[in-house]
Design a protein around this motif. Structure first.
Motif, PDB file in Angstrom:
ATOM      1  N   ASN A  81       0.825  -1.215   0.000  1.00 57.55           N
ATOM      2  CA  ASN A  81       0.000   0.000   0.000  1.00 57.55           C
ATOM      3  C   ASN A  81       0.860   1.266   0.000  1.00 57.55           C
ATOM      4  OD1 ASN A  81      -2.333  -1.510  -0.011  1.00 57.55           O
ATOM      5  ND2 ASN A  81      -2.617  -1.434   2.200  1.00 57.55           N
ATOM      6  N   ILE A  82       1.980   1.229   0.721  1.00 61.05           N
ATOM      7  CA  ILE A  82       2.906   2.373   0.716  1.00 61.05           C
ATOM      8  C   ILE A  82       3.424   2.610  -0.704  1.00 61.05           C
ATOM      9  CG2 ILE A  82       5.172   3.177   1.499  1.00 61.05           C
ATOM     10  CD1 ILE A  82       4.628   1.672   4.145  1.00 61.05           C
ATOM     11  N   ALA A  83       3.786   1.518  -1.380  1.00 64.91           N
ATOM     12  CA  ALA A  83       4.274   1.630  -2.760  1.00 64.91           C
ATOM     13  C   ALA A  83       3.182   2.167  -3.682  1.00 64.91           C
ATOM     14  CB  ALA A  83       4.758   0.262  -3.250  1.00 64.91           C
ATOM     15  N   LEU A  84       1.933   1.736  -3.440  1.00 65.19           N
ATOM     16  CA  LEU A  84       0.820   2.188  -4.276  1.00 65.19           C
ATOM     17  C   LEU A  84       0.571   3.683  -4.092  1.00 65.19           C
ATOM     18  CD1 LEU A  84      -1.425   1.218  -6.210  1.00 65.19           C
ATOM     19  CD2 LEU A  84      -2.894   0.933  -4.211  1.00 65.19           C
ATOM     20  N   LEU A  85       0.617   4.138  -2.840  1.00 64.38           N
ATOM     21  CA  LEU A  85       0.413   5.559  -2.558  1.00 64.38           C
ATOM     22  C   LEU A  85       1.539   6.396  -3.188  1.00 64.38           C
ATOM     23  CD1 LEU A  85      -1.710   7.208  -1.027  1.00 64.38           C
ATOM     24  CD2 LEU A  85      -0.198   7.168   0.967  1.00 64.38           C
ATOM     25  N   GLY A  91      11.482 -14.890  -4.363  1.00 58.91           N
ATOM     26  CA  GLY A  91      10.151 -14.391  -4.737  1.00 58.91           C
ATOM     27  C   GLY A  91      10.243 -13.279  -5.761  1.00 58.91           C
ATOM     28  N   TYR A  92      11.134 -12.311  -5.524  1.00 62.86           N
ATOM     29  CA  TYR A  92      11.308 -11.219  -6.491  1.00 62.86           C
ATOM     30  C   TYR A  92      11.902 -11.732  -7.800  1.00 62.86           C
ATOM     31  CZ  TYR A  92       9.948  -7.284  -3.553  1.00 62.86           C
ATOM     32  OH  TYR A  92       9.219  -6.403  -2.810  1.00 62.86           O
ATOM     33  N   SER A  93      12.856 -12.646  -7.694  1.00 60.81           N
ATOM     34  CA  SER A  93      13.484 -13.181  -8.904  1.00 60.81           C
ATOM     35  C   SER A  93      12.482 -13.926  -9.770  1.00 60.81           C
ATOM     36  CB  SER A  93      14.635 -14.114  -8.506  1.00 60.81           C
ATOM     37  OG  SER A  93      15.232 -14.691  -9.647  1.00 60.81           O
ATOM     38  N   ASN A  94      11.593 -14.679  -9.151  1.00 61.71           N
ATOM     39  CA  ASN A  94      10.605 -15.458  -9.909  1.00 61.71           C
ATOM     40  C   ASN A  94       9.460 -14.582 -10.430  1.00 61.71           C
ATOM     41  OD1 ASN A  94      12.045 -17.806  -9.356  1.00 61.71           O
ATOM     42  ND2 ASN A  94      10.870 -18.236  -7.478  1.00 61.71           N
ATOM     43  N   ALA A  95       9.128 -13.538  -9.669  1.00 63.79           N
ATOM     44  CA  ALA A  95       7.967 -12.718 -10.050  1.00 63.79           C
ATOM     45  C   ALA A  95       8.295 -11.699 -11.138  1.00 63.79           C
ATOM     46  CB  ALA A  95       7.428 -11.982  -8.821  1.00 63.79           C
ATOM     47  N   ILE A  96       9.548 -11.274 -11.177  1.00 62.52           N
ATOM     48  CA  ILE A  96       9.872 -10.160 -12.070  1.00 62.52           C
ATOM     49  C   ILE A  96       9.679 -10.519 -13.540  1.00 62.52           C
ATOM     50  CG2 ILE A  96      12.345 -10.660 -12.355  1.00 62.52           C
ATOM     51  CD1 ILE A  96      12.789  -7.596 -11.991  1.00 62.52           C
ATOM     52  N   ARG A  97       9.836 -11.789 -13.898  1.00 65.97           N
ATOM     53  CA  ARG A  97       9.643 -12.181 -15.298  1.00 65.97           C
ATOM     54  C   ARG A  97       8.199 -11.959 -15.734  1.00 65.97           C
ATOM     55  NH1 ARG A  97      12.020 -17.004 -13.359  1.00 65.97           N
ATOM     56  NH2 ARG A  97      14.303 -16.970 -13.464  1.00 65.97           N
ATOM     57  N   ILE A 109      -0.829  -2.776  -8.084  1.00 62.63           N
ATOM     58  CA  ILE A 109      -1.063  -3.702  -6.983  1.00 62.63           C
ATOM     59  C   ILE A 109      -0.974  -5.144  -7.460  1.00 62.63           C
ATOM     60  CG2 ILE A 109      -3.566  -4.096  -7.025  1.00 62.63           C
ATOM     61  CD1 ILE A 109      -1.427  -3.006  -4.001  1.00 62.63           C
ATOM     62  N   ASP A 110      -1.271  -5.368  -8.741  1.00 63.50           N
ATOM     63  CA  ASP A 110      -1.144  -6.710  -9.309  1.00 63.50           C
ATOM     64  C   ASP A 110       0.294  -7.204  -9.220  1.00 63.50           C
ATOM     65  OD1 ASP A 110      -2.189  -9.002 -10.941  1.00 63.50           O
ATOM     66  OD2 ASP A 110      -0.750  -8.204 -12.390  1.00 63.50           O
ATOM     67  N   ALA A 111       1.256  -6.292  -9.444  1.00 64.38           N
ATOM     68  CA  ALA A 111       2.664  -6.675  -9.344  1.00 64.38           C
ATOM     69  C   ALA A 111       3.000  -7.118  -7.927  1.00 64.38           C
ATOM     70  CB  ALA A 111       3.542  -5.498  -9.763  1.00 64.38           C
ATOM     71  N   ASN A 112       2.489  -6.395  -6.932  1.00 66.52           N
ATOM     72  CA  ASN A 112       2.749  -6.779  -5.541  1.00 66.52           C
ATOM     73  C   ASN A 112       2.080  -8.089  -5.173  1.00 66.52           C
ATOM     74  OD1 ASN A 112       2.799  -3.363  -4.998  1.00 66.52           O
ATOM     75  ND2 ASN A 112       4.470  -4.649  -4.254  1.00 66.52           N
ATOM     76  N   VAL A 113       0.905  -8.349  -5.741  1.00 70.79           N
ATOM     77  CA  VAL A 113       0.234  -9.626  -5.494  1.00 70.79           C
ATOM     78  C   VAL A 113       1.095 -10.772  -6.006  1.00 70.79           C
ATOM     79  CG1 VAL A 113      -1.738 -11.059  -6.135  1.00 70.79           C
ATOM     80  CG2 VAL A 113      -2.102  -8.683  -5.449  1.00 70.79           C
ATOM     81  N   ILE A 114       1.622 -10.617  -7.221  1.00 67.37           N
ATOM     82  CA  ILE A 114       2.476 -11.662  -7.794  1.00 67.37           C
ATOM     83  C   ILE A 114       3.717 -11.870  -6.930  1.00 67.37           C
ATOM     84  CG2 ILE A 114       3.918 -12.259  -9.778  1.00 67.37           C
ATOM     85  CD1 ILE A 114       1.935 -10.749 -11.549  1.00 67.37           C
ATOM     86  N   ILE A 115       4.350 -10.765  -6.502  1.00 69.94           N
ATOM     87  CA  ILE A 115       5.558 -10.868  -5.669  1.00 69.94           C
ATOM     88  C   ILE A 115       5.246 -11.573  -4.353  1.00 69.94           C
ATOM     89  CG2 ILE A 115       7.233  -9.520  -4.330  1.00 69.94           C
ATOM     90  CD1 ILE A 115       7.064  -7.412  -6.614  1.00 69.94           C
ATOM     91  N   ASN A 116       4.171 -11.164  -3.672  1.00 73.19           N
ATOM     92  CA  ASN A 116       3.828 -11.771  -2.381  1.00 73.19           C
ATOM     93  C   ASN A 116       3.495 -13.254  -2.514  1.00 73.19           C
ATOM     94  OD1 ASN A 116       4.216  -9.409  -0.915  1.00 73.19           O
ATOM     95  ND2 ASN A 116       2.090  -8.732  -1.165  1.00 73.19           N
ATOM     96  N   GLY A 119      10.999  -0.355  -5.131  1.00 72.25           N
ATOM     97  CA  GLY A 119      10.701   0.253  -3.838  1.00 72.25           C
ATOM     98  C   GLY A 119      10.417  -0.756  -2.743  1.00 72.25           C
ATOM     99  N   THR A 120       9.490  -1.684  -2.992  1.00 69.34           N
ATOM    100  CA  THR A 120       9.146  -2.673  -1.955  1.00 69.34           C
ATOM    101  C   THR A 120      10.315  -3.602  -1.657  1.00 69.34           C
ATOM    102  OG1 THR A 120       8.208  -4.119  -3.672  1.00 69.34           O
ATOM    103  CG2 THR A 120       6.694  -2.623  -2.544  1.00 69.34           C
ATOM    104  N   HIS A 121      11.108  -3.927  -2.674  1.00 71.53           N
ATOM    105  CA  HIS A 121      12.284  -4.773  -2.455  1.00 71.53           C
ATOM    106  C   HIS A 121      13.268  -4.074  -1.521  1.00 71.53           C
ATOM    107  CE1 HIS A 121      15.327  -7.769  -4.435  1.00 71.53           C
ATOM    108  NE2 HIS A 121      15.103  -8.025  -3.155  1.00 71.53           N
ATOM    109  N   GLY A 122      13.434  -2.766  -1.719  1.00 70.48           N
ATOM    110  CA  GLY A 122      14.315  -2.011  -0.829  1.00 70.48           C
ATOM    111  C   GLY A 122      13.820  -2.003   0.602  1.00 70.48           C
ATOM    112  N   ILE A 123      12.491  -1.921   0.789  1.00 67.47           N
ATOM    113  CA  ILE A 123      11.929  -1.949   2.142  1.00 67.47           C
ATOM    114  C   ILE A 123      12.188  -3.295   2.797  1.00 67.47           C
ATOM    115  CG2 ILE A 123       9.796  -1.861   3.484  1.00 67.47           C
ATOM    116  CD1 ILE A 123       8.715   0.135   1.441  1.00 67.47           C
TER     117      ILE A 123
END
Length: 521
Positions: free
Chosen positions: A381-385, A445-451, A418-425, A496-500
Motif C-alpha cells: 500500500n505504501i508503494a501504491l500511494l 520471490g522477487y526473482s521469480n515474479a519479475i519475469r 497492486i497486481d505486481a505486488n500480489v504476484i511478488i507476495n 521500492g518494496t524490495h528495498g523496504i
C-alpha cells in the motif's frame, strides 16, 4: 542492522519528488507546475474546421506568378498579359530571344506543367503537385493554428487533423463569449498579407469598372477595410506576400493609434527595395485578407525591408493580426463546420465521479491487501500511494493534459501496480511454504515474479505506444497516463518494496512469524 540500501534510497527520493511536485496540483497553489485539465474536465470550446484546399492551389499559382513577374523585371524580360485564371498562369513573352531564359527559370520550379505555343505560355500545376499542395495546406493549417493559439496564451490547446481536410480544435478553459470570439477570430483569420501595386492609369475608372473588365487588364478591385464604398484598382499579381515576413509587432502611431510594424526577410527586402525604387510617385496598396488597409504614396526607395500596416485597429485586433502574421498566413481559408461549448459543470461532475472511483477503489485495495497479506500488504500500500504521487508529479512536470480517459488510465494503473505486488507476495509465500528462510524466500520471490511482471508491463506499454501513435486526443490521454503509470509502478512495486524488505529483513527473520508478515497460514 543496515536500514538504508541502494533501492530504498532511490525509493525515498522518488517519494519526496512525487510529493513535492504533485503538491501544487493537489492543493491548487499559485506556484509550481500543475496538471492541466482537458476539455472534458474543465469545460471549454470544441470546434471542427474544414480547410478549403482549392484555395491553396490558387494561392500557390499566384505565388508562382509573382516569381515570374519579379524574374522578368529583374532580368529585364518583356512579358505581357500576366494573369492567373482557371488554375493556370497565362502570359506571353515579347522577345523570342528571351525564351531560353524564361524556360530555364520555369524548369527550376518543381511540379509545373508548361504548355507553350510560339510566344504564348500556359503554366499549370501537375496533378501530383496539386495533391501535394492540398495535403500541405491541411498540415500547414494545423501547425499555424497551433502556433497562433500558443502565442495567444491559451494553455494546452488540442489541434489535430481529422480525415482528409478537417481539423479538430479543443480549447480548454474558454468560458466567456468574448474569449470564444477572440479565439475563433484568431483561428479563422487567413492573415494573408499582400503588397500590391495600384493601377494608377485606370484608378479613376474603378467605380465604373466591373470585376470582369478589371480582370481583362490584369487587375482586381478591392474594398477599403474601413469604408466598403471606397474602391481600389490594383494589379492582380502582388509584389510581395506574407511568406517573406519574419516578424510583426504592435506599435503606436504619432496620433497614438495601434499599428503593426512588419519586417521582411532578405529576399523580400530586396524585392521591396527594387519595386519602390522603380515606382516613386505611385501608390502601394497594403492588402490584408483581401481588403486594403492603406495605400501610401511612394516618395523614395524604401530599403531595410520593413513596413507598416494601419487601418483603425483596436489594440486587441492589432495584437491578434500581429500574432497571425508572425505565425504565418493560412494557405487556405478554414470554415467552421461544428462548434460545441462544454460547460464546466460537466467537467466538475466528471472529476467528482472519477475521484469517487479513485478513492473508493484505493480504499478497497488497501483493505484487501492488509487483510490478505498483513504487513506485506501495508508495504504494498505504501508503494501504491507513492505511485500515485509520482505519477501526478510526472504528468505536471511534462505539461501533459489530463482528460477523463486519462483519469481512467490512472485508476487502471493502480490495479496494475497492486497486481505486481500480489504476484511478488504469492511467489514469496510459495517459497516460504517449502521451509526456506525469509531471506531466501524474499530474494527468490522477487526473482521469480519479475519475469511475469516485466512481460505483462512491456506488452501493455507497447499497446500504449500504438494507441498514442494512432489514436485521437482522448485515446492519447489514456495512453499517456498508462505509459507513465507502468514506469512508475515498476519503480515503486518492484524496486521500492524490495528495498523496504531488504532494510527490515533481519527484523522479519527475528520475529519468526510468517503469518504476521505475509499472511501465510
Amino acid at each position: 542492522m543496515k536500514i538504508f540500501n541502494f533501492k530504498l534510497t532511490i525509493f525515498l527520493i522518488s517519494i519526496i519528488f512525487g510529493v513535492v511536485f504533485s503538491f501544487p496540483s493537489l492543493m491548487q497553489t499559485d506556484y509550481g507546475k500543475k496538471v492541466n485539465l482537458g476539455l472534458d474536465l474543465q469545460g471549454g470550446l470544441h470546434m471542427l474546421l474544414g480547410v478549403n484546399t482549392e484555395e491553396a492551389v490558387a494561392s500557390k499559382l499566384k505565388s508562382i506568378a509573382t516569381a515570374i513577374k519579379y524574374f522578368s523585371d529583374d532580368e529585364e524580360l518583356l512579358i505581357d498579359g500576366l494573369t492567373v485564371n482557371d488554375n493556370s498562369i497565362y502570359f506571353s513573352i515579347l522577345d523570342s530571344d528571351e525564351i531560353a531564359k524564361m524556360d530555364k527559370m520555369l524548369k527550376e520550379i518543381k511540379g509545373l506543367d508548361i504548355a507553350k505555343e510560339d510566344l504564348e505560355y500556359k503554366v499549370s500545376l501537375s496533378s501530383e503537385e496539386i495533391v501535394k499542395t492540398k495535403e500541405y495546406s491541411v498540415v500547414q493549417a494545423v501547425e499555424t493554428i497551433r502556433n497562433r493559439l500558443d502565442q495567444f496564451g491559451l494553455s494546452e490547446p488540442t489541434v489535430i487533423r481529422q480525415g482528409d481536410s478537417d481539423i479538430v480544435v479543443q480549447l480548454p478553459g474558454i468560458k466567456t463569449a468574448q474569449d470564444e470570439k477572440a479565439a475563433r477570430d484568431l483561428i479563422s483569420k487567413a492573415a494573408k498579407l499582400e503588397l500590391m501595386a495600384v493601377d494608377e492609369d485606370r484608378m479613376d475608372r474603378v467605380y465604373q469598372m466591373t470585376s470582369k473588365e478589371a480582370t481583362a487588364f490584369g487587375d482586381v478591385i478591392l474594398e477599403d477595410t474601413n469604408d466598403s464604398n471606397k474602391k481600389y484598382l490594383v494589379k492582380e499579381i502582388p509584389i510581395l506576400d506574407g511568406s517573406q515576413i519574419v516578424d510583426a509587432q504592435v506599435a503606436f502611431s504619432q496620433s497614438n493609434q495601434p499599428i503593426i510594424n512588419f519586417t521582411l526577410n532578405s529576399a523580400g527586402a530586396r524585392i521591396f527595395g527594387d519595386f519602390t525604387a522603380k515606382s516613386v510617385g505611385k501608390r502601394l496598396a497594403i492588402v490584408l485578407d483581401g481588403k486594403v488597409y492603406s495605400a501610401p504614396n511612394i516618395n523614395e526607395r524604401i530599403g531595410g525591408g520593413s513596413g507598416q500596416i494601419s487601418g483603425g485597429f483596436t489594440v486587441q485586433e492589432a495584437g491578434n493580426v500581429a500574432i497571425a502574421l508572425r505565425s504565418g498566413a493560412l494557405l487556405a481559408s478554414v470554415n467552421l463546420l461544428e462548434k460545441r461549448s462544454v460547460g464546466p459543470s460537466l467537467g466538475a461532475d466528471s472529476i467528482k465521479a472519477s475521484m469517487i472511483a479513485l478513492v473508493s477503489g484505493t480504499i478497497l485495495i488497501f483493505l484487501f491487501m492488509i487483510f490478505y497479506y498483513r504487513r506485506a500488504g501495508i508495504i504494498a500500500n505504501i508503494a501504491l500511494l507513492a505511485n500515485v504521487f509520482i505519477l501526478l508529479a510526472v504528468i505536471a512536470l511534462f505539461g501533459a493534459t489530463l482528460t477523463l480517459p486519462g483519469m481512467a488510465g490512472i485508476i487502471l494503473t493502480l490495479g496494475m501496480a497492486i497486481d505486481a505486488n500480489v504476484i511478488i507476495n504469492e511467489r514469496i509465500r510459495e517459497v516460504l511454504r517449502t521451509g526456506a528462510s525469509v531471506h531466501k524466500a524474499i530474494e527468490d520471490g522477487y526473482s521469480n515474479a519479475i519475469r511475469a511482471i516485466m512481460d505483462g508491463n512491456i506488452t501493455t506499454f507497447l499497446v500504449a505506444i500504438v494507441l498514442y501513435a494512432y489514436g485521437s486526443g482522448a485515446i492519447k490521454g489514456f495512453a499517456v497516463t498508462i505509459s507513465i503509470g507502468i514506469l512508475t509502478s515498476m519503480l515503486t512495486s518492484i524496486l521500492g518494496t524490495h528495498g523496504i524488505y531488504q532494510a527490515i529483513m533481519s527484523k522479519i527473520a527475528k520475529d519468526k512469524n510468517n503469518k504476521k508478515w505475509f499472511g501465510v497460514a
